[in-house]
Scaffold this motif. Structure first.
Motif, short mmCIF file in Angstrom:
data_model
loop_
_atom_site.label_atom_id
_atom_site.label_comp_id
_atom_site.label_asym_id
_atom_site.label_seq_id
_atom_site.Cartn_x
_atom_site.Cartn_y
_atom_site.Cartn_z
N VAL A 13 42.26 -59.97 24.61
CA VAL A 13 43.16 -59.98 25.78
C VAL A 13 43.82 -58.62 25.93
CG1 VAL A 13 45.29 -60.95 26.73
CG2 VAL A 13 43.59 -62.46 25.70
N ARG A 14 44.27 -58.07 24.82
CA ARG A 14 44.95 -56.77 24.84
C ARG A 14 43.99 -55.67 25.31
NH1 ARG A 14 47.62 -53.90 19.49
NH2 ARG A 14 49.15 -52.60 20.59
N THR A 15 42.79 -55.68 24.76
CA THR A 15 41.80 -54.67 25.15
C THR A 15 41.43 -54.81 26.61
OG1 THR A 15 40.91 -54.68 22.90
CG2 THR A 15 39.50 -53.75 24.62
N TRP A 16 41.22 -56.04 27.05
CA TRP A 16 40.85 -56.29 28.44
C TRP A 16 41.92 -55.77 29.40
CZ3 TRP A 16 41.55 -61.61 31.14
CH2 TRP A 16 41.07 -61.53 32.45
N CYS A 17 43.18 -56.06 29.11
CA CYS A 17 44.26 -55.60 29.99
C CYS A 17 44.26 -54.08 30.10
CB CYS A 17 45.61 -56.09 29.46
SG CYS A 17 45.92 -57.84 29.73
N GLY A 18 44.10 -53.39 28.98
CA GLY A 18 44.09 -51.94 29.01
C GLY A 18 42.92 -51.39 29.81
N LEU A 19 41.72 -51.96 29.61
CA LEU A 19 40.55 -51.49 30.35
C LEU A 19 40.66 -51.82 31.84
CD1 LEU A 19 37.70 -52.44 27.84
CD2 LEU A 19 38.54 -50.14 28.40
N ALA A 20 41.22 -52.99 32.16
CA ALA A 20 41.39 -53.37 33.57
C ALA A 20 42.36 -52.43 34.26
CB ALA A 20 41.87 -54.82 33.67
N LEU A 21 43.43 -52.07 33.57
CA LEU A 21 44.40 -51.14 34.15
C LEU A 21 43.75 -49.78 34.40
CD1 LEU A 21 47.36 -50.87 35.01
CD2 LEU A 21 47.87 -50.05 32.70
N GLU A 22 42.95 -49.30 33.45
CA GLU A 22 42.25 -48.04 33.64
C GLU A 22 41.29 -48.12 34.83
OE1 GLU A 22 40.29 -46.97 30.06
OE2 GLU A 22 42.14 -46.83 28.88
N ALA A 23 40.55 -49.23 34.93
CA ALA A 23 39.58 -49.39 36.01
C ALA A 23 40.27 -49.42 37.38
CB ALA A 23 38.77 -50.67 35.80
N LEU A 24 41.38 -50.14 37.46
CA LEU A 24 42.11 -50.18 38.73
C LEU A 24 42.75 -48.83 39.05
CD1 LEU A 24 43.80 -53.71 38.46
CD2 LEU A 24 42.00 -53.02 40.05
N GLY A 25 43.14 -48.11 38.01
CA GLY A 25 43.68 -46.77 38.24
C GLY A 25 42.62 -45.85 38.85
N ARG A 26 41.39 -45.95 38.35
CA ARG A 26 40.32 -45.11 38.89
C ARG A 26 39.96 -45.52 40.32
NH1 ARG A 26 38.21 -46.13 33.70
NH2 ARG A 26 36.82 -47.72 34.55
N ALA A 27 40.02 -46.81 40.61
CA ALA A 27 39.60 -47.31 41.92
C ALA A 27 40.74 -47.43 42.92
CB ALA A 27 38.94 -48.69 41.75
N ARG A 28 41.93 -47.10 42.50
CA ARG A 28 43.13 -47.37 43.29
C ARG A 28 43.06 -46.77 44.69
NH1 ARG A 28 49.06 -46.09 40.72
NH2 ARG A 28 50.36 -46.28 42.58
N GLU A 29 42.77 -45.47 44.78
CA GLU A 29 42.76 -44.83 46.09
C GLU A 29 41.61 -45.35 46.96
OE1 GLU A 29 43.14 -40.66 46.24
OE2 GLU A 29 44.96 -40.59 45.03
N GLU A 30 40.47 -45.61 46.35
CA GLU A 30 39.35 -46.16 47.13
C GLU A 30 39.72 -47.52 47.71
OE1 GLU A 30 35.34 -48.63 46.37
OE2 GLU A 30 35.81 -47.14 44.85
N ILE A 31 40.34 -48.37 46.88
CA ILE A 31 40.70 -49.71 47.36
C ILE A 31 41.77 -49.61 48.44
CG2 ILE A 31 41.66 -51.93 46.67
CD1 ILE A 31 40.43 -51.48 43.90
N ASP A 32 42.76 -48.74 48.23
CA ASP A 32 43.77 -48.53 49.28
C ASP A 32 43.11 -48.14 50.60
OD1 ASP A 32 46.00 -49.13 47.77
OD2 ASP A 32 46.44 -47.06 47.24
N ALA A 33 42.11 -47.28 50.52
CA ALA A 33 41.50 -46.72 51.73
C ALA A 33 40.68 -47.72 52.51
CB ALA A 33 40.63 -45.52 51.37
N ILE A 34 40.18 -48.79 51.86
CA ILE A 34 39.33 -49.76 52.57
C ILE A 34 40.09 -51.02 52.97
CG2 ILE A 34 37.27 -48.89 51.42
CD1 ILE A 34 37.29 -51.44 49.69
N ASN A 35 41.39 -51.04 52.72
CA ASN A 35 42.18 -52.24 52.99
C ASN A 35 42.41 -52.45 54.49
OD1 ASN A 35 45.67 -53.07 52.59
ND2 ASN A 35 43.95 -54.45 52.80
N VAL A 36 41.75 -53.43 55.06
CA VAL A 36 41.96 -53.76 56.47
C VAL A 36 42.33 -55.23 56.68
CG1 VAL A 36 40.41 -51.96 57.30
CG2 VAL A 36 39.49 -54.25 56.86
N TYR A 37 42.32 -56.04 55.60
CA TYR A 37 42.62 -57.46 55.74
C TYR A 37 43.43 -57.91 54.54
CZ TYR A 37 42.16 -62.46 56.40
OH TYR A 37 42.44 -63.79 56.59
N PRO A 38 44.49 -58.74 54.72
CA PRO A 38 44.96 -59.32 55.98
C PRO A 38 45.78 -58.35 56.84
CG PRO A 38 46.34 -60.06 54.19
CD PRO A 38 45.24 -59.26 53.56
#
Length: 537
Positions: A13-38
């Motif tokens: 669980v601890r490892t997963w949380c850390g890796l998930a946070l890193e993954a979302l950090g890398r994808a953060r701007e991309e995800i922000d940029a494609i947000n059109v819904y809702p």
């Protein structure tokens, strides 16, 4: 090479949380940029990241609570901390749903360890619980991606690694299909932003349990025009003006009634949690009504109100913005209408520096004027300003000590001026505003005006008790007399809940009849603010 766990335990669980946070950090701007819904507000990636950050912090705190002799928390404790942390820190529509997904997983990760079949059950529970939390589920969203991941492993034979990898691959496939399910995505040429974030989280789970990063890139937006063009291509219908989020302590029956009331007030309603603690998210035109509904259901706190008109996409920073701390939702709406990003503060629960930094990020500007509007928030605001500066934002902290000083500063704010000139003008306006508050004493106490008893009405000028009275109106008049004896041209009254009927009319008449050259302006402070705030300029 580190040992890969074949079962799901607390360390996983601890490892997963850390890796998930890193993954979302890398994808953060991309995800922000494609947000059109809702809502095309460019903050889904940021909200997912902040939600996962809160979950990760909670898990780390649990591990830190054990001694250094090799002891670890159990799986149920670590998973419960992950879910609770996500619930407390959930941001936006997407973050709230992610919190519920993690809660569903935690409900099935309740043994010392779990194996493949139990992880399958956890993924199913997560998808079902998240769908139940959304008032009106829509296909082509993160809910669809979560359901696809759970469906793919329903009858799968294998260990946790095989289950996690299959769930991730199915989620990727489902994400790529979202534009065909939701017209707003198809018109914009993007995949669902929340679903993209969930794929990143599931990819981190697969990496945790297999020891390898999943192969292949995530489906992303083929649209090359940037956020504004993508939003326009989405052609979403105009929605409610405000996003309202708060934590709520309430019983299940009260929450059921709350869902019905909020569903009638707005859309994008998501209520997650349980066991007496809930995270409420809704888009409405009447932010005050949404908060009042929470008050009727239980005890709302950590209230955040965002005006969609102030949201800006990543990559398109505004030149200048104002961030203001306000003591009630009425003042929040007032300041948001003037273009400010607000942070709501409740009595006894001042915002932390992280919340102020988050607001600076949401303002998304190169230059930010920060108005703490509370003398006790001086150090907190200074810490937030330093952190924001470290992130490349030019921040000016104006040491406003009361909301009426912040209103005065905001009234003269002109973003087209040079930054330094604007800050000087706002600082001067705030400094020229004397402030007072009328409150009811909770217990007997010594004050600068003498001994007060519980139930006495106190008039505090510049933070010190100046008048002790028996009723609100008489005390307020006494405060005004003292303040206006030194001169003034404008009286500002911010009226909270619980003031006596006719108080505003009486005070306006008092000022008009006693001080002919002084004008009065009245603002609704909302149900969460002080009884009465007074400003004199």
């Amino acid at each position: 090479m580190p040992q890969v766990p074949q079962t799901f335990d607390a360390l996983a669980v601890r490892t997963w949380c850390g890796l998930a946070l890193e993954a979302l950090g890398r994808a953060r701007e991309e995800i922000d940029a494609i947000n059109v819904y809702p809502v095309a507000d460019g903050d889904t990636g940021t909200n997912l990241y902040l939600t996962m950050e809160s979950a990760t912090t909670a898990v780390e705190a649990v591990f830190a609570g054990y001694d250094e002799a090799g002891r670890r928390p159990g799986l149920a404790e670590a998973a419960g901390a992950m879910a609770h942390g996500a619930l407390l820190g959930a941001r936006g529509n997407s973050g709230t749903i992610l919190a519920q997904l993690l809660r569903g997983l935690a409900q099935r990760l309740d043994g010392a360890r779990v194996d493949g079949p139990e992880l399958r059950q956890a993924l199913r529970r997560a998808a079902d619980l998240a769908r139940e939390a959304v008032a009106h589920p829509v296909e082509g969203t993160v809910l669809t991606v979560a359901a696809a991941a759970a469906d793919a492993v329903e009858a799968l034979e294998g260990d946790c690694a095989a289950v996690a990898l299959a769930a991730y691959e199915s989620a990727r496939t489902a994400l790529a299909s979202t534009p065909g399910q939701l017209p707003v995505l198809r018109r914009a040429g993007v995949v669902d932003a929340g679903g993209r974030g969930l794929v990143a989280v599931l990819g981190a789970l697969a990496q945790t349990l297999t020891g390898q990063s999943p192969a292949g890139e995530e489906p992303h937006a083929p649209f090359e025009g940037g956020f504004e063009e993508a939003s326009e291509a989405g052609c979403a219908e105009p929605g409610p003006a405000f996003e309202v989020i708060y934590l709520l302590e309430a019983e299940d029956a009260a929450v059921a009634r709350l869902r019905e009331r909020l569903d009638a007030l707005g859309d994008s309603l998501v209520v997650v949690g349980g066991d007496g603690l809930w995270n409420v998210h809704v888009h409405v035109d009447d932010a005050g009504a949404a908060v009042e509904a929470g008050v009727e259901a239980g005890r709302p706190y950590r209230i955040r109100i965002t005006h969609f008109g102030t949201a800006r996409p990543v990559g398109e920073r505004a030149q200048r913005a104002v961030v203001a701390v306000v003591p009630g939702e009425g003042l929040a709406a007032l300041c948001q209408g003037a273009g400010a990003t607000t942070v709501l503060a409740r009595a006894g629960e001042p915002p932390a520096s992280g919340e102020l930094v988050d607001a600076v990020r949401r303002a998304h500007a190169r230059e930010v004027v920060l108005l703490p509007n509370d003398a006790d928030l001086r150090h907190t605001a200074a810490a937030a300003a330093e952190q924001a500066r470290a992130e490349g934002v030019r921040v000016a902290l104006i040491p406003t000590r009361a909301a009426v000083q912040g209103i005065a500063a905001l009234a003269v704010h002109q973003p087209e001026r040079r930054f330094d000139e604007d800050v000087v003008a706002m600082t001067s306006a705030a400094g020229a505003t004397r402030y007072a508050e009328v409150a009811v004493a909770e217990r007997q106490s010594w004050t600068t005006a003498g001994i007060c008893q519980a139930g006495d009405v106190l008039g505090l000028i510049e933070g010190d008790v100046a008048v002790i009275g028996a009723d609100v109106a008489g005390t307020a008049e006494g405060v005004l007399a003292r303040m206006l004896s030194a001169g003034g041209e404008l009286v500002t009254l911010v009226v909270g809940a619980g003031v006596p009927e006719g108080l505003v009319h009486r005070l306006e008449s008092y000022v008009r009849e006693s001080y002919l050259a002084v004008d009065t302006v009245v603002h609704d402070g909302g149900g969460q603010g002080p009884l009465l705030l007074i400003g004199v300029e």
